[in-house]
Scaffold this motif. Sequence first.
Motif, PDB file in Angstrom:
ATOM      1  N   LEU A 137    -158.581  -4.166 -53.927  1.00 14.67           N
ATOM      2  CA  LEU A 137    -157.807  -3.635 -52.807  1.00 14.67           C
ATOM      3  C   LEU A 137    -155.871  -3.631 -52.695  1.00 14.67           C
ATOM      4  CD1 LEU A 137    -157.892  -1.206 -50.521  1.00 14.67           C
ATOM      5  CD2 LEU A 137    -157.916  -2.971 -48.785  1.00 14.67           C
ATOM      6  N   LEU A 138    -156.174  -5.139 -52.327  1.00 20.42           N
ATOM      7  CA  LEU A 138    -154.516  -5.424 -51.980  1.00 20.42           C
ATOM      8  C   LEU A 138    -153.617  -4.903 -53.546  1.00 20.42           C
ATOM      9  CD1 LEU A 138    -155.308  -9.043 -50.678  1.00 20.42           C
ATOM     10  CD2 LEU A 138    -154.511  -7.079 -49.201  1.00 20.42           C
ATOM     11  N   GLN A 139    -154.546  -5.080 -54.172  1.00 20.17           N
ATOM     12  CA  GLN A 139    -153.536  -4.375 -56.031  1.00 20.17           C
ATOM     13  C   GLN A 139    -154.108  -3.330 -55.962  1.00 20.17           C
ATOM     14  OE1 GLN A 139    -152.232  -6.665 -57.765  1.00 20.17           O
ATOM     15  NE2 GLN A 139    -152.854  -7.962 -56.245  1.00 20.17           N
ATOM     16  N   GLN A 140    -154.301  -2.663 -55.532  1.00 18.88           N
ATOM     17  CA  GLN A 140    -153.986  -0.603 -55.464  1.00 18.88           C
ATOM     18  C   GLN A 140    -153.481  -1.036 -54.193  1.00 18.88           C
ATOM     19  OE1 GLN A 140    -157.612   1.342 -53.781  1.00 18.88           O
ATOM     20  NE2 GLN A 140    -156.990   2.997 -54.093  1.00 18.88           N
ATOM     21  N   GLN A 141    -153.254  -1.573 -53.055  1.00 11.90           N
ATOM     22  CA  GLN A 141    -151.907  -0.930 -52.016  1.00 11.90           C
ATOM     23  C   GLN A 141    -150.894  -1.574 -52.529  1.00 11.90           C
ATOM     24  OE1 GLN A 141    -152.473  -3.329 -48.571  1.00 11.90           O
ATOM     25  NE2 GLN A 141    -150.875  -2.493 -47.719  1.00 11.90           N
ATOM     26  N   LEU A 142    -150.278  -3.032 -52.747  1.00 14.88           N
ATOM     27  CA  LEU A 142    -149.069  -3.121 -53.899  1.00 14.88           C
ATOM     28  C   LEU A 142    -149.361  -2.227 -55.038  1.00 14.88           C
ATOM     29  CD1 LEU A 142    -149.937  -6.689 -54.755  1.00 14.88           C
ATOM     30  CD2 LEU A 142    -147.976  -6.062 -53.590  1.00 14.88           C
ATOM     31  N   ARG A 143    -149.994  -1.124 -55.910  1.00 15.40           N
ATOM     32  CA  ARG A 143    -149.422  -0.258 -56.680  1.00 15.40           C
ATOM     33  C   ARG A 143    -148.813   0.806 -55.582  1.00 15.40           C
ATOM     34  NH1 ARG A 143    -153.836  -0.521 -59.530  1.00 15.40           N
ATOM     35  NH2 ARG A 143    -155.035   1.313 -57.801  1.00 15.40           N
ATOM     36  N   VAL A 144    -149.436   1.035 -55.038  1.00 15.81           N
ATOM     37  CA  VAL A 144    -149.564   2.402 -53.853  1.00 15.81           C
ATOM     38  C   VAL A 144    -147.621   2.444 -53.317  1.00 15.81           C
ATOM     39  CG1 VAL A 144    -149.839   3.922 -52.470  1.00 15.81           C
ATOM     40  CG2 VAL A 144    -151.525   3.376 -53.897  1.00 15.81           C
ATOM     41  N   LEU A 145    -147.711   1.152 -52.484  1.00 14.05           N
ATOM     42  CA  LEU A 145    -146.081   1.198 -51.820  1.00 14.05           C
ATOM     43  C   LEU A 145    -144.704   0.680 -53.491  1.00 14.05           C
ATOM     44  CD1 LEU A 145    -147.826  -2.072 -49.243  1.00 14.05           C
ATOM     45  CD2 LEU A 145    -146.746   0.659 -49.012  1.00 14.05           C
ATOM     46  N   ARG A 146    -145.998   0.262 -53.857  1.00 11.47           N
ATOM     47  CA  ARG A 146    -144.125  -0.312 -55.320  1.00 11.47           C
ATOM     48  C   ARG A 146    -144.154   1.314 -55.915  1.00 11.47           C
ATOM     49  NH1 ARG A 146    -146.879  -4.743 -57.867  1.00 11.47           N
ATOM     50  NH2 ARG A 146    -145.967  -6.490 -57.568  1.00 11.47           N
ATOM     51  N   GLN A 147    -145.017   2.690 -55.946  1.00 15.48           N
ATOM     52  CA  GLN A 147    -144.539   4.045 -55.920  1.00 15.48           C
ATOM     53  C   GLN A 147    -143.784   4.793 -54.765  1.00 15.48           C
ATOM     54  OE1 GLN A 147    -148.090   6.246 -56.082  1.00 15.48           O
ATOM     55  NE2 GLN A 147    -147.351   7.629 -57.636  1.00 15.48           N
ATOM     56  N   LEU A 148    -144.152   4.389 -53.740  1.00 17.75           N
ATOM     57  CA  LEU A 148    -143.471   4.998 -52.288  1.00 17.75           C
ATOM     58  C   LEU A 148    -142.311   4.816 -52.461  1.00 17.75           C
ATOM     59  CD1 LEU A 148    -146.168   5.362 -49.370  1.00 17.75           C
ATOM     60  CD2 LEU A 148    -145.384   7.020 -51.233  1.00 17.75           C
ATOM     61  N   ALA A 149    -141.723   2.851 -52.277  1.00 17.57           N
ATOM     62  CA  ALA A 149    -140.715   2.388 -53.164  1.00 17.57           C
ATOM     63  C   ALA A 149    -139.631   3.547 -54.204  1.00 17.57           C
ATOM     64  CB  ALA A 149    -140.432   0.842 -52.665  1.00 17.57           C
ATOM     65  N   THR A 150    -140.340   3.554 -54.935  1.00 16.99           N
ATOM     66  CA  THR A 150    -139.615   4.670 -56.273  1.00 16.99           C
ATOM     67  C   THR A 150    -139.110   5.729 -55.699  1.00 16.99           C
ATOM     68  OG1 THR A 150    -141.541   5.048 -57.222  1.00 16.99           O
ATOM     69  CG2 THR A 150    -139.895   3.082 -57.759  1.00 16.99           C
ATOM     70  N   LEU A 151    -140.230   6.445 -54.049  1.00 16.79           N
ATOM     71  CA  LEU A 151    -140.103   7.814 -54.404  1.00 16.79           C
ATOM     72  C   LEU A 151    -139.066   8.439 -53.390  1.00 16.79           C
ATOM     73  CD1 LEU A 151    -143.797   9.220 -54.562  1.00 16.79           C
ATOM     74  CD2 LEU A 151    -142.565   9.428 -56.269  1.00 16.79           C
ATOM     75  N   LEU A 152    -138.987   6.887 -52.640  1.00 18.46           N
ATOM     76  CA  LEU A 152    -138.162   7.306 -51.485  1.00 18.46           C
ATOM     77  C   LEU A 152    -136.581   7.352 -52.222  1.00 18.46           C
ATOM     78  CD1 LEU A 152    -139.687   4.739 -49.387  1.00 18.46           C
ATOM     79  CD2 LEU A 152    -139.682   7.689 -49.018  1.00 18.46           C
ATOM     80  N   HIS A 153    -135.289   8.334 -50.998  1.00 20.09           N
ATOM     81  CA  HIS A 153    -134.200   8.565 -51.859  1.00 20.09           C
ATOM     82  C   HIS A 153    -133.570   7.251 -50.253  1.00 20.09           C
ATOM     83  CE1 HIS A 153    -135.173  11.651 -54.424  1.00 20.09           C
ATOM     84  NE2 HIS A 153    -135.650  12.506 -53.588  1.00 20.09           N
ATOM     85  N   ASN A 154    -134.396   7.346 -49.601  1.00 21.03           N
ATOM     86  CA  ASN A 154    -133.811   6.514 -48.336  1.00 21.03           C
ATOM     87  C   ASN A 154    -133.667   5.191 -48.008  1.00 21.03           C
ATOM     88  OD1 ASN A 154    -133.737   4.914 -45.291  1.00 21.03           O
ATOM     89  ND2 ASN A 154    -133.358   7.018 -45.142  1.00 21.03           N
ATOM     90  N   ASN A 155    -132.025   4.601 -48.861  1.00 18.04           N
ATOM     91  CA  ASN A 155    -132.330   2.881 -49.377  1.00 18.04           C
ATOM     92  C   ASN A 155    -132.791   2.025 -47.915  1.00 18.04           C
ATOM     93  OD1 ASN A 155    -131.207   4.121 -52.173  1.00 18.04           O
ATOM     94  ND2 ASN A 155    -128.716   3.375 -51.044  1.00 18.04           N
ATOM     95  N   GLU A 156    -132.860   2.765 -47.030  1.00 16.66           N
ATOM     96  CA  GLU A 156    -133.229   1.347 -46.099  1.00 16.66           C
ATOM     97  C   GLU A 156    -134.579   1.319 -45.599  1.00 16.66           C
ATOM     98  OE1 GLU A 156    -130.761   1.081 -42.620  1.00 16.66           O
ATOM     99  OE2 GLU A 156    -130.132   2.764 -43.121  1.00 16.66           O
ATOM    100  N   ALA A 157    -135.382   2.631 -45.981  1.00 14.52           N
ATOM    101  CA  ALA A 157    -136.708   3.108 -46.205  1.00 14.52           C
ATOM    102  C   ALA A 157    -137.187   1.975 -47.198  1.00 14.52           C
ATOM    103  CB  ALA A 157    -137.151   4.474 -45.869  1.00 14.52           C
ATOM    104  N   ARG A 158    -136.284   1.748 -48.672  1.00 15.37           N
ATOM    105  CA  ARG A 158    -136.815   1.660 -49.246  1.00 15.37           C
ATOM    106  C   ARG A 158    -137.191   0.268 -50.341  1.00 15.37           C
ATOM    107  NH1 ARG A 158    -133.873   4.358 -54.738  1.00 15.37           N
ATOM    108  NH2 ARG A 158    -135.812   3.567 -55.705  1.00 15.37           N
ATOM    109  N   VAL A 159    -136.241  -0.558 -49.352  1.00 17.84           N
ATOM    110  CA  VAL A 159    -135.605  -2.114 -48.556  1.00 17.84           C
ATOM    111  C   VAL A 159    -137.143  -2.432 -48.050  1.00 17.84           C
ATOM    112  CG1 VAL A 159    -134.805  -3.599 -47.811  1.00 17.84           C
ATOM    113  CG2 VAL A 159    -133.672  -1.394 -49.050  1.00 17.84           C
ATOM    114  N   VAL A 160    -137.477  -1.432 -47.065  1.00 17.29           N
ATOM    115  CA  VAL A 160    -138.535  -2.184 -46.483  1.00 17.29           C
ATOM    116  C   VAL A 160    -139.547  -1.901 -46.962  1.00 17.29           C
ATOM    117  CG1 VAL A 160    -139.858  -1.505 -43.933  1.00 17.29           C
ATOM    118  CG2 VAL A 160    -137.107  -1.533 -44.116  1.00 17.29           C
TER     119      VAL A 160
END
Length: 161
Positions: free
Chosen positions: A111-134
């Motif tokens: 599950l932790l690996q799945q969560q990591l994969r999704v968080l990384r994917q979300l970070a690449t989809l965001l345009h807001n730099n501050e949100a990407r950093v979080v």
Amino acid sequence: MGYPSSVPTDQLSVAEARMLHAAYSVCIEAQQFFREAAAQINNSNLRYKFLQLAKMHCKAAQRLPAADCEALTVPEYNSELAAVQFWYLHQATALSEPSLQQPILTELAGLLQQQLRVLRQLATLLHNNEARVVLAQLAAELQISSDQLQPLLKVLPPNGQ
């Protein structure tokens, strides 16, 4: 929503707000799961790691942008992120049953690996730099914690001690 935010919400698109609200929801459920796990598990090394993970998810939830839930009448959750959130919610209640603890801990590694994969994917989809950093910081901290936790989960004896 009422939770603290380090990113101005007026800079977020509706899609980004939905993604971040989903990430926030996962952080809240993960925090509750890891607090419950720390209270239920007898192994002190695991308890320490679970408390760390609870604090990490709490901190991330506080830093994620607040989304106006009324504007997001039908959240468009990423299905993988929704699955992670559901797992944390469901398994937090099952932890009180000692016979289920070992299977839950075994599933946690994946599950932790799945969560990591999704968080990384979300970070690449965001345009807001501050949100990407979080999200990137959460993913990095989660990766470190996951790497430290994996050996503990593999060597845990059947009785969870």
